[in-house]
Design a protein around this motif. Structure first.
Motif, PDB file in Angstrom:
ATOM      1  N   LEU A 152      50.135  87.014  41.887  1.00  0.00           N
ATOM      2  CA  LEU A 152      50.097  85.658  42.446  1.00  0.00           C
ATOM      3  C   LEU A 152      50.916  84.971  41.361  1.00  0.00           C
ATOM      4  CD1 LEU A 152      46.538  86.190  43.737  1.00  0.00           C
ATOM      5  CD2 LEU A 152      48.438  85.845  44.988  1.00  0.00           C
ATOM      6  N   ARG A 153      52.205  84.594  41.526  1.00  0.00           N
ATOM      7  CA  ARG A 153      52.753  83.785  40.410  1.00  0.00           C
ATOM      8  C   ARG A 153      52.326  82.342  40.312  1.00  0.00           C
ATOM      9  NH1 ARG A 153      58.590  83.285  41.416  1.00  0.00           N
ATOM     10  NH2 ARG A 153      58.563  83.278  39.371  1.00  0.00           N
ATOM     11  N   HIS A 154      51.687  81.671  40.940  1.00  0.00           N
ATOM     12  CA  HIS A 154      51.114  80.334  40.832  1.00  0.00           C
ATOM     13  C   HIS A 154      49.953  80.173  41.351  1.00  0.00           C
ATOM     14  CE1 HIS A 154      55.435  79.255  40.218  1.00  0.00           C
ATOM     15  NE2 HIS A 154      55.664  80.086  41.373  1.00  0.00           N
ATOM     16  N   ILE A 155      49.062  79.179  40.778  1.00  0.00           N
ATOM     17  CA  ILE A 155      47.866  78.832  41.195  1.00  0.00           C
ATOM     18  C   ILE A 155      47.629  77.242  41.340  1.00  0.00           C
ATOM     19  CG2 ILE A 155      46.686  79.108  39.198  1.00  0.00           C
ATOM     20  CD1 ILE A 155      44.114  79.823  40.563  1.00  0.00           C
ATOM     21  N   ALA A 156      47.529  76.789  42.759  1.00  0.00           N
ATOM     22  CA  ALA A 156      47.532  75.241  42.902  1.00  0.00           C
ATOM     23  C   ALA A 156      46.183  74.814  42.837  1.00  0.00           C
ATOM     24  CB  ALA A 156      48.297  74.952  44.266  1.00  0.00           C
ATOM     25  N   LEU A 157      46.040  73.626  41.968  1.00  0.00           N
ATOM     26  CA  LEU A 157      44.497  73.241  42.019  1.00  0.00           C
ATOM     27  C   LEU A 157      44.435  71.797  41.499  1.00  0.00           C
ATOM     28  CD1 LEU A 157      43.931  72.843  38.420  1.00  0.00           C
ATOM     29  CD2 LEU A 157      44.153  75.309  38.543  1.00  0.00           C
ATOM     30  N   ASN A 158      43.326  71.257  41.768  1.00  0.00           N
ATOM     31  CA  ASN A 158      42.973  70.045  41.253  1.00  0.00           C
ATOM     32  C   ASN A 158      41.738  70.510  40.540  1.00  0.00           C
ATOM     33  OD1 ASN A 158      40.933  67.447  41.852  1.00  0.00           O
ATOM     34  ND2 ASN A 158      42.930  66.873  41.521  1.00  0.00           N
ATOM     35  N   LYS A 199      55.334  79.758  53.927  1.00  0.00           N
ATOM     36  CA  LYS A 199      56.265  79.657  54.990  1.00  0.00           C
ATOM     37  C   LYS A 199      57.734  80.142  54.442  1.00  0.00           C
ATOM     38  CE  LYS A 199      55.740  76.480  58.319  1.00  0.00           C
ATOM     39  NZ  LYS A 199      55.335  76.964  59.370  1.00  0.00           N
ATOM     40  N   VAL A 200      58.152  80.063  53.202  1.00  0.00           N
ATOM     41  CA  VAL A 200      59.500  80.407  53.050  1.00  0.00           C
ATOM     42  C   VAL A 200      59.172  81.962  52.185  1.00  0.00           C
ATOM     43  CG1 VAL A 200      61.421  80.061  51.188  1.00  0.00           C
ATOM     44  CG2 VAL A 200      60.176  78.157  52.136  1.00  0.00           C
ATOM     45  N   ALA A 201      58.235  82.097  51.414  1.00  0.00           N
ATOM     46  CA  ALA A 201      58.352  83.513  50.916  1.00  0.00           C
ATOM     47  C   ALA A 201      57.724  84.436  51.503  1.00  0.00           C
ATOM     48  CB  ALA A 201      57.549  83.184  49.461  1.00  0.00           C
ATOM     49  N   GLU A 202      56.763  84.068  52.423  1.00  0.00           N
ATOM     50  CA  GLU A 202      55.903  84.995  53.342  1.00  0.00           C
ATOM     51  C   GLU A 202      55.182  85.723  52.468  1.00  0.00           C
ATOM     52  OE1 GLU A 202      57.887  85.941  57.379  1.00  0.00           O
ATOM     53  OE2 GLU A 202      59.307  86.726  55.852  1.00  0.00           O
ATOM     54  N   GLU A 203      54.690  85.480  51.216  1.00  0.00           N
ATOM     55  CA  GLU A 203      53.549  86.006  50.506  1.00  0.00           C
ATOM     56  C   GLU A 203      52.926  84.827  50.034  1.00  0.00           C
ATOM     57  OE1 GLU A 203      56.027  86.465  46.246  1.00  0.00           O
ATOM     58  OE2 GLU A 203      55.820  88.061  47.700  1.00  0.00           O
ATOM     59  N   PRO A 204      51.445  85.159  49.549  1.00  0.00           N
ATOM     60  CA  PRO A 204      50.779  83.948  49.012  1.00  0.00           C
ATOM     61  C   PRO A 204      50.872  83.613  47.635  1.00  0.00           C
ATOM     62  CG  PRO A 204      49.443  86.219  48.972  1.00  0.00           C
ATOM     63  CD  PRO A 204      51.015  86.384  49.451  1.00  0.00           C
ATOM     64  N   ILE A 205      50.341  82.404  47.126  1.00  0.00           N
ATOM     65  CA  ILE A 205      49.868  82.025  45.792  1.00  0.00           C
ATOM     66  C   ILE A 205      48.584  81.828  45.926  1.00  0.00           C
ATOM     67  CG2 ILE A 205      52.086  81.147  45.192  1.00  0.00           C
ATOM     68  CD1 ILE A 205      51.345  78.245  45.884  1.00  0.00           C
ATOM     69  N   ALA A 206      47.806  81.526  44.870  1.00  0.00           N
ATOM     70  CA  ALA A 206      46.475  81.203  44.830  1.00  0.00           C
ATOM     71  C   ALA A 206      46.090  79.662  44.641  1.00  0.00           C
ATOM     72  CB  ALA A 206      45.894  81.908  43.741  1.00  0.00           C
ATOM     73  N   VAL A 207      45.046  79.404  45.435  1.00  0.00           N
ATOM     74  CA  VAL A 207      44.522  78.037  45.195  1.00  0.00           C
ATOM     75  C   VAL A 207      43.180  78.122  44.661  1.00  0.00           C
ATOM     76  CG1 VAL A 207      43.911  76.015  46.990  1.00  0.00           C
ATOM     77  CG2 VAL A 207      45.977  77.300  47.357  1.00  0.00           C
ATOM     78  N   ALA A 208      43.034  77.147  43.935  1.00  0.00           N
ATOM     79  CA  ALA A 208      41.480  76.962  43.389  1.00  0.00           C
ATOM     80  C   ALA A 208      40.888  75.638  44.023  1.00  0.00           C
ATOM     81  CB  ALA A 208      41.431  76.933  41.833  1.00  0.00           C
ATOM     82  N   LEU A 209      39.575  75.616  44.438  1.00  0.00           N
ATOM     83  CA  LEU A 209      39.211  74.605  45.062  1.00  0.00           C
ATOM     84  C   LEU A 209      37.618  74.443  44.215  1.00  0.00           C
ATOM     85  CD1 LEU A 209      39.480  75.175  48.827  1.00  0.00           C
ATOM     86  CD2 LEU A 209      40.940  73.592  47.065  1.00  0.00           C
ATOM     87  N   HIS A 210      37.330  73.168  43.976  1.00  0.00           N
ATOM     88  CA  HIS A 210      36.224  72.875  43.110  1.00  0.00           C
ATOM     89  C   HIS A 210      34.817  72.636  43.960  1.00  0.00           C
ATOM     90  CE1 HIS A 210      33.415  70.855  40.528  1.00  0.00           C
ATOM     91  NE2 HIS A 210      33.684  69.554  41.009  1.00  0.00           N
ATOM     92  N   SER A 211      33.869  73.719  44.024  1.00  0.00           N
ATOM     93  CA  SER A 211      32.843  73.791  44.374  1.00  0.00           C
ATOM     94  C   SER A 211      32.702  73.309  45.866  1.00  0.00           C
ATOM     95  CB  SER A 211      31.749  72.729  43.593  1.00  0.00           C
ATOM     96  OG  SER A 211      31.904  71.404  43.655  1.00  0.00           O
ATOM     97  N   ARG A 271      40.207  92.991  47.633  1.00  0.00           N
ATOM     98  CA  ARG A 271      40.225  93.202  49.495  1.00  0.00           C
ATOM     99  C   ARG A 271      41.052  91.830  49.774  1.00  0.00           C
ATOM    100  NH1 ARG A 271      36.644  95.940  52.299  1.00  0.00           N
ATOM    101  NH2 ARG A 271      35.223  96.154  50.460  1.00  0.00           N
ATOM    102  N   ALA A 272      40.572  90.600  49.167  1.00  0.00           N
ATOM    103  CA  ALA A 272      41.017  89.409  49.728  1.00  0.00           C
ATOM    104  C   ALA A 272      42.676  89.309  49.900  1.00  0.00           C
ATOM    105  CB  ALA A 272      40.454  88.258  48.987  1.00  0.00           C
ATOM    106  N   ASP A 273      43.022  89.804  48.549  1.00  0.00           N
ATOM    107  CA  ASP A 273      44.627  89.853  48.609  1.00  0.00           C
ATOM    108  C   ASP A 273      45.122  90.614  49.590  1.00  0.00           C
ATOM    109  OD1 ASP A 273      47.087  89.071  46.739  1.00  0.00           O
ATOM    110  OD2 ASP A 273      47.235  91.261  47.026  1.00  0.00           O
ATOM    111  N   ALA A 274      44.684  91.889  49.949  1.00  0.00           N
ATOM    112  CA  ALA A 274      45.194  92.816  50.749  1.00  0.00           C
ATOM    113  C   ALA A 274      45.265  92.202  52.190  1.00  0.00           C
ATOM    114  CB  ALA A 274      44.627  94.305  50.628  1.00  0.00           C
ATOM    115  N   LEU A 275      44.003  91.542  52.409  1.00  0.00           N
ATOM    116  CA  LEU A 275      43.838  91.105  53.733  1.00  0.00           C
ATOM    117  C   LEU A 275      44.429  89.851  54.083  1.00  0.00           C
ATOM    118  CD1 LEU A 275      40.101  91.302  53.998  1.00  0.00           C
ATOM    119  CD2 LEU A 275      41.422  92.366  55.424  1.00  0.00           C
TER     120      LEU A 275
END
Length: 599
Positions: free
Chosen positions: A32-38, A79-91, A165-169
């Motif tokens: 996972l090359r990036h993690i988008a977060l606030n 939609k471009v890469a057809e693979e995920p990056i990570a997202v972090a969400l606060h509570s 598991r989440a990454d594979a799913l």
């Protein structure tokens, strides 16, 4: 294509000492090359590990100004890469902010690994007040109906297993977001020793399901005998090899092809076998093709049942239907994104790319002989009527094509009133489709995410956005300026929620009430938002407002030069307020039936 932001000073990686260090380490190993977060205190432990343990590398933090933007950026990237990056969400509060964007990503079937966090589940560890209102017993319940899987692990070992598991799913077909909620106290717990990391090569996503041999043989026989076959090319991959195989299959069958503005480019729109322009709702030309064909091959077509009903009403469709999709595995009772029940003669529960390959193997090398009148010749759309010096959505599209010239571009998003005939697609990255859930505020973030995935490819990321969508999601563009992600956002700004005006006019007509009042509570005027100034305040190059056709070419030329110099640019184009290219028969149908999403 690493993002060029100021790096933290290099230093030796410290020993893995905290639970969040282990989780951060695993995210990097998962690719996972990036993690988008606030930012949020509920995952302050993980945030520290990303920065001070990993050194802000793999994944690199992508700071966003809103949780919804973090998800929409991941959506555009996928939609471009057809693979995920990570997202972090606060509570719970950050998750509640993100729910609309998550629903879009769910409906659009894109992968992303969403990491949530909650205050300590152990009440004895909660700080007064703040930890109590930011702790939920079952946080995943907020989104369980529109994610593929969720978990809330309670130990380091369980957290590692959950993330693997989440990454594979999320990567497995059919793709959709996943959510893992990490307890704040667990993240900040000290390790006795580094935990054992699983061998990830033994935990990769399964290959997309292949079609059954019996069903594939039946489909091939039906298509080989067809006299007027029609391919509905829907949710397919961005692979150029798969694109070429679809073209080969259509040519071998002499099949007409329809594509969908809701999905990414699936077939060359200028090809002789693509006789009708892509559309969001079934167009009159598309309906005629359905009525005239004798076999339909649907390649994960969005709303196959609704499309058939548009052509045949409640009657049983005369053509034989072959459908290639495994989307049913995601259907549930809460969301109705399974659409109308479609009659199907052969169901191939497999990835459509695999189905196309299997059909080509069975059909042999001999192409079908040309058939008189099938597919019907492409209609001559002619030049759009000129409104003088006013700008329409179609004239904006023409000016944009002219300004881009021979440059490769990716149309990430287009507004609801966009005409499919105004943009030629010759490559799977020429157009990426819509946002899945039809929720506003998604466009700006998706353009940023797609531009991030395209960065360094030589292909310009272009988003033609509505003004309402832009105003709701504008601050997502700050992330493009912050991380020097070049992109071109063009706002087709009619200063109103025009689709809603049309709805209100039809309701007024049906009730014999004044249609002249359709604008009340709809128009974004007095004052008119200055979108170019807003863009400049966020660090972008802001151009406009462009109010006359004579100014448009120079404005777009300036914008494209700035994008090629590495800038993020927004051009505010004031389009004709009453312009709605879909307001013919298809637009009439859309406005009458589109009750779920009225913007």
């Amino acid at each position: 294509m690493s993002v060029e932001w100021p790096s933290i000073p290099p230093h030796p990686r410290p020993p893995m000492a905290w639970a969040s260090d282990a989780f951060a380490e695993l995210l990097g190993r998962l690719g996972l090359r990036h993690i988008a977060l606030n930012p949020g205190a509920s995952y302050r432990g993980l945030h520290d590990s990303l920065v001070n343990y990993l050194g802000n590398e793999d994944p690199q933090i992508l700071l966003c100004l809103h949780e919804e933007h973090a998800v929409s950026i991941a959506h555009g990237y996928a939609k471009v890469a057809e693979e995920p990056i990570a997202v972090a969400l606060h509570s719970n509060v950050g998750l509640m902010h993100a729910t609309m964007a998550l629903y879009n990503a769910w409906c659009d079937r894109v992968p992303m690994l969403v990491i949530g966090a909650t205050g300590p589940l152990d009440a004895a560890l909660r700080r007064p007040w703040i930890d109590w209102i930011h702790t939920a017993a079952d946080q995943g319940a907020l989104i369980r109906s529109y994610v593929k899987w969720d978990d809330q692990p309670l130990s380091v070992a369980a957290g590692i297993e959950s993330l693997v598991r989440a990454d594979a799913l999320t990567r497995a077909y059919p793709r959709a977001p996943v959510y893992v909620c990490l307890d704040a106290a667990l993240q900040e717990s000290e390790l006795d020793a580094p935990p054992l990391m699983p061998p990830l090569e033994r935990h990769r996503p399964p290959a997309a399901p292949a079609p059954g041999a019996v069903e594939l043989d039946s489909a091939a026989d039906i298509l080989a005998a067809a006299q007027r076959p029609l391919i509905l090319a829907g949710r397919v991959s961005r692979s150029t090899a798969a694109w070429d195989r679809r073209v080969e299959l259509a040519e071998r069958l002499e099949a007409a092809v329809l594509t969908d503005l809701k999905a990414g480019a699936a077939f060359p729109t200028a090809h002789r076998l693509h006789p009708a322009a892509p559309a969001t709702f079934p167009s009159p030309e598309g309906i005629e093709l359905l009525r005239d064909c004798d076999v339909v091959l649907a390649l994960d077509w969005i709303d196959l049942g609704g499309t058939l009903r548009a052509a045949f009403g409640d009657a049983s469709p005369p053509p034989r239907i072959v459908s290639a999709s495994a989307d049913h595995v995601l259907h549930n009772g809460w969301s109705k994104d399974h659409f109308a029940l479609a009659p199907v003669d052969v169901a191939l529960t497999a990835h459509p790319d695999a189905v196309v390959g299997g059909l080509l193997e069975r059909l042999g090398e001999t192409a079908a002989a040309p058939r008189a009148g099938w597919p019907p010749p492409r209609g001559d759309r002619g030049a759009p009527a000129s409104p003088g010096d006013a700008i329409t959505v179609s004239s904006l599209a023409a000016a944009l094509r002219e300004a881009l010239g021979e440059r490769e571009a990716c149309l990430v998003r287009a507004p609801l009133g966009w005409s499919g005939g105004d943009w030629t697609c010759a490559h799977p990255l020429d157009y990426l489709g819509q946002d899945g859930g039809a929720g506003l505020a998604s466009g700006p973030g998706m353009v940023v995410g797609a531009a991030l995935a395209l960065r360094g490819s030589g292909r310009i990321a272009v988003g033609v956005l509505g003004d309402g969508d832009t105003l709701m999601g504008a601050t997502a563009l700050w992330s493009a300026a912050r991380y020097r992600i070049p992109l071109l956002a063009v706002v087709a700004n009619n200063r109103t929620y025009l689709n809603d005006e049309i709805h209100q006019e039809r309701v007024a007509r049906a009730r014999s009430r004044p249609v002249e009042n359709r604008w009340v509570g709809q128009q974004i005027r007095d004052p008119d938002p200055d979108l170019a100034a807003l863009a400049r305040s966020l660090g972008l190059r802001g151009i406009g407002p462009v109010e006359a056709g004579a100014e448009l070419a120079d404005a777009l030329k300036e914008a494209i030069a700035a994008v090629e110099a590495g800038q993020a640019v927004l051009v505010d184009v004031r389009v004709l307020a009453g312009d709605y290219p879909g307001a013919g028969a298809a637009g009439e149908n859309a406005a009458q039936t589109q009750t779920g999403k009225t913007r």
